[in-house]
Write a protein that holds these residues in place. Sequence first.
Motif, PDB file in Angstrom:
ATOM      1  N   MET A  38       0.696  -1.315  -0.094  1.00 56.90           N
ATOM      2  CA  MET A  38       0.063   0.346   0.178  1.00 56.90           C
ATOM      3  C   MET A  38       0.748   1.075  -0.009  1.00 56.90           C
ATOM      4  SD  MET A  38      -2.904   0.985   2.715  1.00 56.90           S
ATOM      5  CE  MET A  38      -3.868  -0.489   2.366  1.00 56.90           C
ATOM      6  N   GLN A  39       0.547   2.194  -0.666  1.00 57.02           N
ATOM      7  CA  GLN A  39       1.042   3.457  -0.657  1.00 57.02           C
ATOM      8  C   GLN A  39       1.314   4.130   0.498  1.00 57.02           C
ATOM      9  OE1 GLN A  39       0.569   5.597  -5.001  1.00 57.02           O
ATOM     10  NE2 GLN A  39      -1.406   4.731  -4.384  1.00 57.02           N
ATOM     11  N   GLY A  40       2.235   5.163   0.823  1.00 55.18           N
ATOM     12  CA  GLY A  40       2.327   5.909   1.805  1.00 55.18           C
ATOM     13  C   GLY A  40       1.287   7.172   1.875  1.00 55.18           C
ATOM     14  N   SER A  41       0.872   7.580   2.976  1.00 54.63           N
ATOM     15  CA  SER A  41      -0.103   8.600   3.213  1.00 54.63           C
ATOM     16  C   SER A  41       0.334   9.650   2.356  1.00 54.63           C
ATOM     17  CB  SER A  41      -0.278   8.962   4.539  1.00 54.63           C
ATOM     18  OG  SER A  41       0.746   9.235   5.349  1.00 54.63           O
ATOM     19  N   ASP A  42       1.431  10.058   2.248  1.00 56.56           N
ATOM     20  CA  ASP A  42       2.179  11.470   1.687  1.00 56.56           C
ATOM     21  C   ASP A  42       1.828  11.403   0.025  1.00 56.56           C
ATOM     22  OD1 ASP A  42       2.619  12.798   4.200  1.00 56.56           O
ATOM     23  OD2 ASP A  42       4.743  12.291   3.937  1.00 56.56           O
ATOM     24  N   THR A  43       1.923  10.118  -0.292  1.00 54.19           N
ATOM     25  CA  THR A  43       1.941   9.975  -1.541  1.00 54.19           C
ATOM     26  C   THR A  43       0.597   9.849  -1.890  1.00 54.19           C
ATOM     27  OG1 THR A  43       3.811   8.471  -1.867  1.00 54.19           O
ATOM     28  CG2 THR A  43       2.361   8.306  -3.702  1.00 54.19           C
ATOM     29  N   VAL A  44      -0.327   9.313  -1.204  1.00 55.82           N
ATOM     30  CA  VAL A  44      -1.994   9.490  -1.665  1.00 55.82           C
ATOM     31  C   VAL A  44      -2.238  10.466  -1.572  1.00 55.82           C
ATOM     32  CG1 VAL A  44      -3.963   8.488  -0.591  1.00 55.82           C
ATOM     33  CG2 VAL A  44      -2.230   6.720  -0.771  1.00 55.82           C
TER      34      VAL A  44
END
Length: 246
Positions: A1-7
Amino acid sequence: MQGSDTVLKQVLAAFERESHLILQNHPIHMSFSGDTLTVAGEVPDVASRKRIIHLAHSLSGAAELVDHLRVRVVSPVGDGAMRDSVCERLLQAVDFRNCVICARVKGQVEILRGTMDAAGNEDGSGAIEVTVQDGVVTLTGQVISLSHKRLAGVFAWWAGSCREVVNLLDVFPAEEDNDDEITDALHLVLEIDPCVHADQITIKSLNHTVTLEGWVSSEAERRRAEQDAWYLDAIDRVVNRIDVRA
């Protein structure tokens, strides 16, 4: 799963492409806890809030999303004044004339009209309790249709200075939600709104996307019709194709 900053970067980029708005003065925060994504912050309006939530859900891959986004209010009013305004709208509405209306004040329930014994009889149309805390309106109780539930939520937004509406009203007897139900609810809202000529607007609903067509006499009325659509529960996207004719 992508990191929150990337999302977050992906969500804001998609939001700007779709809405042509930049939220540089409205900081948004996202954080993961396991498969749960929490979205927090403030946005300028309900449309922006719903767009951000929909994009975050679709782009993050999170199993669950916790929504702590709130609408920024320029001229806030006190919780008591907002609660009174919401209750007054419900009390005056023809569609809720047989509904018991209650307000929660300092932890105590005050019945403003009707009795709880009358809420479920054959002439009654349920009971609505209004609570306001920190500019967030919460509606609890029971109504007789999904359209009534959605209409009550719109009345809460119409009261003004509202940061969010949490609509927890139950529907009895239970109804299955569908595109026709959403269309009917929005027709009802537009017909009640004195700022909109509902007979000049057509509505199409598909998979929680509402498309508005027709014509109105001003840009303000065009925006108002779209805003009313965004106020409805379970609306992810509004496509406004209404023409303005002087």
